[in-house]
Design a protein around this motif. Structure first.
Motif, PDB file in Angstrom:
ATOM      1  N   UNK A 278       0.837  -1.207   0.000  1.00  0.00           N
ATOM      2  CA  UNK A 278       0.000   0.000   0.000  1.00  0.00           C
ATOM      3  C   UNK A 278       0.867   1.251   0.000  1.00  0.00           C
ATOM      4  N   UNK A 279       1.961   1.232   0.776  1.00  0.00           N
ATOM      5  CA  UNK A 279       2.872   2.380   0.827  1.00  0.00           C
ATOM      6  C   UNK A 279       3.569   2.573  -0.518  1.00  0.00           C
ATOM      7  N   UNK A 280       4.017   1.472  -1.127  1.00  0.00           N
ATOM      8  CA  UNK A 280       4.683   1.577  -2.423  1.00  0.00           C
ATOM      9  C   UNK A 280       3.718   2.070  -3.497  1.00  0.00           C
ATOM     10  N   UNK A 281       2.484   1.561  -3.463  1.00  0.00           N
ATOM     11  CA  UNK A 281       1.482   1.987  -4.441  1.00  0.00           C
ATOM     12  C   UNK A 281       1.118   3.456  -4.255  1.00  0.00           C
ATOM     13  N   UNK A 282       1.107   3.917  -2.996  1.00  0.00           N
ATOM     14  CA  UNK A 282       0.839   5.325  -2.707  1.00  0.00           C
ATOM     15  C   UNK A 282       1.931   6.203  -3.296  1.00  0.00           C
ATOM     16  N   UNK A 283       3.204   5.779  -3.146  1.00  0.00           N
ATOM     17  CA  UNK A 283       4.315   6.539  -3.729  1.00  0.00           C
ATOM     18  C   UNK A 283       4.200   6.572  -5.253  1.00  0.00           C
ATOM     19  N   UNK A 284       3.794   5.446  -5.828  1.00  0.00           N
ATOM     20  CA  UNK A 284       3.650   5.372  -7.289  1.00  0.00           C
ATOM     21  C   UNK A 284       2.566   6.334  -7.779  1.00  0.00           C
ATOM     22  N   UNK A 285       1.462   6.427  -7.019  1.00  0.00           N
ATOM     23  CA  UNK A 285       0.387   7.350  -7.396  1.00  0.00           C
ATOM     24  C   UNK A 285       0.875   8.790  -7.336  1.00  0.00           C
ATOM     25  N   UNK A 286       1.676   9.106  -6.313  1.00  0.00           N
ATOM     26  CA  UNK A 286       2.193  10.471  -6.204  1.00  0.00           C
ATOM     27  C   UNK A 286       3.136  10.805  -7.348  1.00  0.00           C
ATOM     28  N   UNK A 287       3.752   9.773  -7.943  1.00  0.00           N
ATOM     29  CA  UNK A 287       4.643  10.001  -9.082  1.00  0.00           C
ATOM     30  C   UNK A 287       3.883  10.034 -10.403  1.00  0.00           C
ATOM     31  N   UNK A 288       2.546   9.832 -10.327  1.00  0.00           N
ATOM     32  CA  UNK A 288       1.728   9.999 -11.525  1.00  0.00           C
ATOM     33  C   UNK A 288       1.201   8.736 -12.166  1.00  0.00           C
ATOM     34  N   UNK A 289       1.479   7.561 -11.556  1.00  0.00           N
ATOM     35  CA  UNK A 289       0.992   6.312 -12.163  1.00  0.00           C
ATOM     36  C   UNK A 289      -0.006   5.658 -11.213  1.00  0.00           C
ATOM     37  N   UNK A 290      -1.235   5.431 -11.710  1.00  0.00           N
ATOM     38  CA  UNK A 290      -2.277   4.764 -10.936  1.00  0.00           C
ATOM     39  C   UNK A 290      -2.665   3.496 -11.672  1.00  0.00           C
ATOM     40  N   UNK A 291      -2.298   2.346 -11.116  1.00  0.00           N
ATOM     41  CA  UNK A 291      -2.528   1.061 -11.779  1.00  0.00           C
ATOM     42  C   UNK A 291      -4.016   0.804 -12.019  1.00  0.00           C
ATOM     43  N   UNK A 292      -4.863   1.182 -11.044  1.00  0.00           N
ATOM     44  CA  UNK A 292      -6.304   0.950 -11.185  1.00  0.00           C
ATOM     45  C   UNK A 292      -6.882   1.763 -12.334  1.00  0.00           C
ATOM     46  N   UNK A 293      -6.481   3.037 -12.431  1.00  0.00           N
ATOM     47  CA  UNK A 293      -6.961   3.902 -13.513  1.00  0.00           C
ATOM     48  C   UNK A 293      -6.446   3.394 -14.860  1.00  0.00           C
ATOM     49  N   UNK A 294      -5.174   2.956 -14.893  1.00  0.00           N
ATOM     50  CA  UNK A 294      -4.577   2.434 -16.125  1.00  0.00           C
ATOM     51  C   UNK A 294      -5.314   1.175 -16.580  1.00  0.00           C
ATOM     52  N   UNK A 295      -5.635   0.277 -15.631  1.00  0.00           N
ATOM     53  CA  UNK A 295      -6.362  -0.946 -15.974  1.00  0.00           C
ATOM     54  C   UNK A 295      -7.774  -0.624 -16.460  1.00  0.00           C
ATOM     55  N   UNK A 296      -8.433   0.310 -15.771  1.00  0.00           N
ATOM     56  CA  UNK A 296      -9.798   0.682 -16.148  1.00  0.00           C
ATOM     57  C   UNK A 296      -9.837   1.259 -17.568  1.00  0.00           C
ATOM     58  N   UNK A 297      -8.828   2.067 -17.905  1.00  0.00           N
ATOM     59  CA  UNK A 297      -8.771   2.648 -19.247  1.00  0.00           C
ATOM     60  C   UNK A 297      -8.550   1.565 -20.307  1.00  0.00           C
ATOM     61  N   UNK A 298      -7.633   0.620 -20.009  1.00  0.00           N
ATOM     62  CA  UNK A 298      -7.382  -0.472 -20.961  1.00  0.00           C
ATOM     63  C   UNK A 298      -8.636  -1.313 -21.150  1.00  0.00           C
ATOM     64  N   UNK A 299      -9.354  -1.557 -20.042  1.00  0.00           N
ATOM     65  CA  UNK A 299     -10.572  -2.362 -20.130  1.00  0.00           C
ATOM     66  C   UNK A 299     -11.630  -1.653 -20.969  1.00  0.00           C
ATOM     67  N   UNK A 300     -11.772  -0.351 -20.754  1.00  0.00           N
ATOM     68  CA  UNK A 300     -12.743   0.427 -21.532  1.00  0.00           C
ATOM     69  C   UNK A 300     -12.395   0.414 -23.008  1.00  0.00           C
ATOM     70  N   UNK A 301     -11.098   0.593 -23.316  1.00  0.00           N
ATOM     71  CA  UNK A 301     -10.651   0.581 -24.723  1.00  0.00           C
ATOM     72  C   UNK A 301     -10.909  -0.778 -25.360  1.00  0.00           C
ATOM     73  N   UNK A 302     -10.677  -1.859 -24.627  1.00  0.00           N
ATOM     74  CA  UNK A 302     -10.888  -3.199 -25.151  1.00  0.00           C
ATOM     75  C   UNK A 302     -12.364  -3.449 -25.460  1.00  0.00           C
ATOM     76  N   UNK A 303     -13.234  -3.003 -24.546  1.00  0.00           N
ATOM     77  CA  UNK A 303     -14.677  -3.181 -24.760  1.00  0.00           C
ATOM     78  C   UNK A 303     -15.134  -2.372 -25.971  1.00  0.00           C
ATOM     79  N   UNK A 304     -14.634  -1.143 -26.095  1.00  0.00           N
ATOM     80  CA  UNK A 304     -15.022  -0.302 -27.228  1.00  0.00           C
ATOM     81  C   UNK A 304     -14.578  -0.915 -28.550  1.00  0.00           C
ATOM     82  N   UNK A 305     -13.359  -1.490 -28.554  1.00  0.00           N
ATOM     83  CA  UNK A 305     -12.860  -2.149 -29.782  1.00  0.00           C
ATOM     84  C   UNK A 305     -13.713  -3.349 -30.126  1.00  0.00           C
ATOM     85  N   UNK A 306     -14.128  -4.130 -29.097  1.00  0.00           N
ATOM     86  CA  UNK A 306     -14.948  -5.315 -29.339  1.00  0.00           C
ATOM     87  C   UNK A 306     -16.307  -4.932 -29.899  1.00  0.00           C
ATOM     88  N   UNK A 307     -16.862  -3.827 -29.397  1.00  0.00           N
ATOM     89  CA  UNK A 307     -18.165  -3.360 -29.880  1.00  0.00           C
ATOM     90  C   UNK A 307     -18.058  -2.902 -31.321  1.00  0.00           C
TER      91      UNK A 307
END
Length: 310
Positions: A278-307
């Protein structure tokens, strides 16, 4: 807010008390410092008498140009009922009139060899720390990878045991059981341990242990900014817990909002490892990378491509 007295200033800076020793228990209520230049010229309409008054070379050199009667009037007006003390910089000679009224009104006069600017800076910093809003929270504060993590939760849920495992893994303990938190002028929350329980950790069944004695000076630190709150709670099968990390909780401490993560506790979960990640992930978010947001965007893009391909 801790009460601060003139005596505390004298003891902290080791300044010399010239007169008014009977007033050392006067309370200091504000961190601002006043340099009474206008007041020396006779203008007292907006005189901030509740502040610590600082006399430097400029104020004193002008004061000595005044007639004797005017000097008496200025000093009598300068030492108000709510004036905590007078500080004289540069080790300058203290006027006789100031000493006289200081003893009469029991307002301490302190002297230091520090330059006026340095004196003002040091005293303001000290008073801001002493007069900062404070609160005490039941929990454990640890320094994990440079992130101040405040672990909270109901009694006996495993906060101290988690802190012990983190210390064994190379992280540092700040406070256990009671965490004193103060809000600085920069709106930072700084946590520390009460002096009585500093460096101590209570483990049920084992008792109280001294972390610094067992693990060395590198296993503890005196204070740390609170950056992340981790709330431990007993696993509730009926409750839906965040599985992606998109939902952001906040905990309000002294009118400041700190990111909070809720971790359900059940047998088999390694809480120390989870807190580390949790501490490492918090530091990563402060540096500008959010894994959850990145995954959500990839998932949305994949669904849009499939549609689009349908």
């Amino acid at each position: 807010m801790r009460k601060t007295y003139v005596r505390d200033i004298v003891q902290h800076f080791h300044w010399k008390v010239i007169s008014g020793q009977d007033g050392l228990m006067r309370e200091v209520t504000v961190s601002d410092i006043s340099r009474p230049g206008l007041e020396m010229a006779g203008y007292f309409n907006f005189y901030p008498s509740q502040r610590v008054q600082l006399l430097g070379r400029s104020e004193l050199s002008f004061y000595y140009t005044l007639p004797k009667e005017e000097r008496m009037k200025r000093m009598e007006a300068l030492l108000g009922e709510d004036t905590p003390c007078i500080c004289v910089a540069h080790g300058s000679e203290v006027p006789e009139e100031l000493i006289q009224y200081s003893n009469e009104k029991q307002v301490p006069v302190l002297m230091t060899t520090l330059a006026t600017t340095k004196l003002s800076s040091k005293l303001t910093t000290y008073l801001e720390g002493r007069l900062a809003p404070t609160t005490t929270i039941h929990g454990v504060l640890v320094d994990v990878y440079g992130v101040g993590v405040l672990i909270v939760g109901q009694s006996s849920i495993g906060k101290s045991e988690t802190a012990l495992e983190l210390v064994k893994r190379g992280h540092r303990l700040v406070a256990d059981d009671a965490v004193e938190i103060r809000r600085t002028q920069e709106n930072q929350l700084v946590g520390s341990a009460p002096e009585l329980i500093q460096h101590l950790l209570e483990i049920r069944g084992l008792g109280i242990i001294n972390v610094m004695t067992l693990f060395g000076a590198g296993a503890v630190r005196t204070y740390k900014s609170v950056s992340l709150v981790i709330s431990l709670e007993i696993w509730d099968p009926q409750k839906m817990y965040d599985r992606l990390g998109l939902d952001e909780e906040k905990m309000e401490i002294l009118d400041a909002h700190v990111p909070q993560i809720t971790i359900p506790v059940r047998p088999g979960r390694n809480l120390a490892v989870i807190v580390e990640v949790a501490a490492m992930n918090f530091r990563l978010k402060r540096m500008g990378y959010n894994a959850a947001v990145h995954f959500s965007k990839k998932l949305t893009d994949t669904i849009e491509e499939a549609v689009e391909d349908m």
